[in-house]
Motif scaffolding. Sequence first.
Motif, mmCIF file in Angstrom:
data_model
loop_
_atom_site.group_PDB
_atom_site.id
_atom_site.type_symbol
_atom_site.label_atom_id
_atom_site.label_comp_id
_atom_site.label_asym_id
_atom_site.label_seq_id
_atom_site.Cartn_x
_atom_site.Cartn_y
_atom_site.Cartn_z
ATOM 1 N N PRO B 390 -20.686 9.060 -5.223
ATOM 2 C CA PRO B 390 -20.751 10.671 -5.489
ATOM 3 C C PRO B 390 -21.553 11.377 -4.617
ATOM 4 N N LYS B 392 -23.227 14.447 -4.759
ATOM 5 C CA LYS B 392 -24.322 15.235 -5.196
ATOM 6 C C LYS B 392 -25.709 14.366 -4.930
ATOM 7 N N SER B 410 -18.860 19.248 -6.745
ATOM 8 C CA SER B 410 -19.050 19.369 -8.031
ATOM 9 C C SER B 410 -20.005 20.463 -8.633
ATOM 10 N N ASP B 417 -16.160 14.797 -8.110
ATOM 11 C CA ASP B 417 -17.653 14.047 -7.981
ATOM 12 C C ASP B 417 -17.877 13.752 -6.338
ATOM 13 N N ASP B 418 -16.536 13.218 -5.975
ATOM 14 C CA ASP B 418 -16.736 12.433 -4.622
ATOM 15 C C ASP B 418 -16.345 13.466 -3.291
#
Lengths: 523, 445
Positions: B390, B392, B410, B417-418
Motif C-alpha cells: 500500500p 500510504k 487513496s 491503495d497500491d
Amino acid sequence: MKTEGRQTRPVTAANESMPQSFSGNIGLSQKEDLIFEIGTPRRTGVDLPEPKGTQSRLGGMERQGEIGLPGLTEPQTLRHYVRLSQKNYAIDLGVYPLGSCTMKHNPRLNEKVARMPGFADVHPLQPVQTVQGALEVMSELSDWLITMTNMPAVALTPKAGAHGELCGMMAIRARLDADGQTARRRVLVPESAHGTNPATAVQCGFTVDEIPANAKGRVDMDALRAKLSERSDDIAGIMLTNPNTCGLFENDIIEIADLIHKAGGYFYCDGANFNALVGRVRPGDLGVDAMHINLHKTFSTPHGGGGPGSGPTVLSDALKDFAPVPFVVKTQDGFDLIENADGEAAQSFGRMCVFHGNMGMYTRALSYMMSHGADGLKQATEDAVLNANYVQASLSDVMTPAFDGYCMHEALFDDRFLKDTGVETLDFAKAMIDEGYHPMTMYFPLVVHGAMLIEPTESESKGELDRFIGSMRSLAERAKSGDAESFKAAPVHAPMRRLDETQAARKPVLRWTPPEDTAQAAE
Amino acid sequence: MRYLPLNQNDRNAMLDVIGAQDIDALFNDVPESARLKTLIDLPLHQSEQSVEQWFLRRSNKSVSAASVPFFCGAGAYKHHIPASVDHLIQRSEFLTAYTPYQPEISQGTLQVLFEFQTQVALLTGMDVANASMYDGSTACAEAVVMAGRVTRKKKAVLAAGLHPHYAAATQSVAKFLDIDITQNPCAPSSDADVLSQIDDSTACVVVQSPNVFGEIVDLTPYAEKAHAHKALLIAVFTEPVALAAITPPGHQGADIVVGEGQSIGVGLNFGGPYVGLFACRQKLVRQMPGRVCGQTVDASGKRGFVLTLSTREQHIRREKATSNICTNSGLCALAFTIHMTLLGDAGIKRLAALNHEAACALADRLSAIDGVELVNGTFFNEFTLRLSKPAKPVVDALADHGILGGVPVSRLTCGNDDLLLVAVTETSSDDDMAAFEQALRKIMT
C-alpha cells in the motif's frame, strides 16, 4: 550643489498652451502598451539551463509552433507592471468608501505571516504529520469564528462570499432532502438583497420569492407574514443580510427567524456586513442557521483587485452534520483532516473545491483577529459604525439620507438632492474621482433611487473623514448651483476619461490579436 | 490599537456632531436580548511581535516543500517563482484595490486582466478566457453547468481520469440542479466506456489531459463523438506548464477548457488561494460565468479597458445569472500574468522541457526498483507507480526519511491503495532524486 548661474525660482508662466508630450507620458503618468506590443516570444526574464534533449514520452502529442506568448526581461517586467499599478486607486492611497465592500486597512503583518514557509510552501496533500502547524492555524481560526458568532460549527472551505452562500444553501438543501422535505423549494429573498443571494438560491435548485422593503428600509413584516400564511409547506428558508444592504439593522430579525422556523424553513444570513456586529452582536443569538463571513471584508484580507477572498460559513446544530469536506479535527496527537464524506462525515453534502480552501486567507484573518483581540475587535466595530454615522450626520443637510435614524457601518443616500440639477448619481461619483476619492457604491441597493452607499470603515481618521466630508459638501453645493456640465465631463484628472461601456459590450474585444497589417507582413 | 486611528477625543467630538449620547445609542436597533453585555470570550489584543512569533512557531511545525526532496503533485505543483512576482503583487495599488468597477481609476487591474485573458487563450489554444475563477475544480463545476445552459441537456459524462476532487466538486453543484452525472470509476486506463456513454441526451463530456494519473490523453475522439451528438467537450488540466509541451485542448476540438493556474506564479499555499482558468469558443462567450474584461475607448478616444458583458452576472441578472460568482482570484491572476510575462514563449517551453526530462529520468530510476512498476505509457511531469505494498504507509515512511515522496492515490478518495502519484519539476535536483530513489529502495525491500 553649485547654484551659480542656475535658476532657483520657477518662472511664472501660463501653462494652458503647453504642447502635448511626444512620448504620450504626462510627467509621472506613463503611457504603457500591452505586453503583446512590447514583448517578443524569444525574449525571457528567467534563466533556465539548456534541456539535454532526451527522448520524449509525450506519445506524439508534442505542441507544434509558437504559442505566441511574449516575454520580457526582469527590468522591463518591473517597469511594465509598476507603471500599470500607478493607474489604480487603492486603500493605501485614500478613502475607498465602497458600501458593502468593507475596504479597511490591510495590515502588512498579515502578508508576512501568510508567507511563512510552513503555510505558504506546504502542499495540500502532504502527510498530515508534516503539516501540523498549518492545521493548527485552521483549527484556531475555526475556534475564533465559532466563539464570535456563537454558532456550533464552521465550514472553512468556501473560497469567497458567494461560495459561502452556496455552502450554506447547499447545507439547507441537503437537510431538507435528508428529511424528505422535497416540496420545500421556495426561498424568500428581500428585494434589497445583493445579487449573489438570488443567484445562489437558484444554483441550489430553489426558486426565489421576493419580499418588499417597508418605508424604514427593513423587511416588510406584513408582507412576510402574508407570504408565509398563504402557503408555508413549500418554504425552504429565507436569505437575509444583516445589517441589511441599506446599512440598517433588521430590528425584527428574531421574529423573522421564529416565523421562518415555524414555517419549517431555515434562516440563511448573508454575513457581508458582519463588520458592524463583531464583538457586539452574535449571529447565533439571532436564530441564524447559516452565515458566511467574508474574511476579505470583515477580517482585512486584501481584495487584490477582485480576489481571492474566503467565505467560511458558520452552521447551526440543525445543519452542521451536512457541512462540506474536508475539515480539521483535533485528535490525541494533534490535528487530522477528514477528507471523505463517510464515517463521521457521512451526511456531508460533499466537496466544494479540490483542496482545503484558501489557507492564505486563514493566516491573514487570524493574524488580524489576534492583533485586535476581543477588545480591539469590539472597538473596530464601534469605530466603523461611528465613522458611518459621522459621515451621515455631516452630510444630511446637503445630501438626502435614504432613511431616518442612525445607520450601522454604512450610510445610504438617495438622489433626491440632485433633483432638477441635471446631475445624476453616476456624474456625482465620477466627480469624486477628480477630488481624489474612489466613488462610493452607486445604484445599489436597488430599492433606493440613484443610491449612494458610503462605508468609510474604522480605518479612517477623523481628519481624513473631515476632508472627505468637505469634498462631498462642495460637490453637492456645486451640483445645486447649476454646474451640471463639469459633472458630465468628470473625471478629467484621472488616468482615463469616461470609458465607452456600450461599445465594449456590443462588439466584445476580450483579448489581444495581432494587427492585420503586421500579420500580413509576417506571412 | 495600532490599526485604529480614532482616539477618545475624536470619538466624543464625533458623537456630538451625530447627536448621540454614547456609542451604545448607535446600536439601539439591536434587540435587547441580542446585545452582548461583555467582551467575547477571546484573548485581548497583542503586539505585532507577539502575533508574529505565534505564527512563526506554528510555521516551524510544518515541513515546507523547499526544505526537503519534494515530489507531490495531484493538482498542485511546486515551481520556482521569480522574486519579482511576489514583489509586484504586493504593490499597494494592486493589493489593496477592489474589483475594477470604476474603470477610470482601475486601468492597472483592467489591463492586467486583458493580458491575463489573452495569455490563457493562447496557452489553451482557445478564442477567449474570463478573468479567473476560484480554482480549477470550481471552474470545472461551472463549465458543466454552462454546458447544460448551452445545450439545454442534462447529462454530463466524466472521464475516469478526471481528478476525483474535481469530479466531487462538480457532483456537489450538479446534484441540486438535476444534472445527471455519469461518473466512471477512477482507475488508470478505464476510459474505454466513456465514448460509448456519449449519446443524444449528453450535454458534455469532461476529459482531463494529462489526466490525474499523468497520462496524456488524445482529446480528438472525444471531441468528434461529442460534436456528433451536439454535446460539448470540456477539457480539464491541472498543470498549465504541460500545455507548453503538448497539443493544447483548443487544437483538439475542445469547446470549453478549464484548469488550475496555480503552478504559474502562485505558490502551494496548502491548497489555496489558487486561480481557476476558464476559456471557451467565441460563440459561447455570452454563456460564460464570471467577470470578463474588454477593450474600449474613453471620451478622448484613448484605448482603455472595462469589465464587460455584465448582463450575464449576478449583480445585474440576479436569479437569471450564469453563475453566482462575484469575488474571483484577481491577485493570483496577476501573479500568473507576471510569471508568464517573465517566461514568455521561449521560457515556458524550456521550463516544460526541463520538467519532462526530469520526470523521464526519475520514472526510469524508480521503476527499476523491485516492487515498483511504472503504470503510464505517456506522461509530462507526473506519473503513477504501482507498488507491491500500500502506498500510504510508504509515503509516511518516506516522510520519516525526510522526503515528501508523492501522493498516494487513496488520498484522492478513490481506492487504488497500491498506486502512488509522483510529480517532478525543475525544482528537484539530481541529489533530491537520488535520495528519493535510495529511500524508496530501502522501504520496498
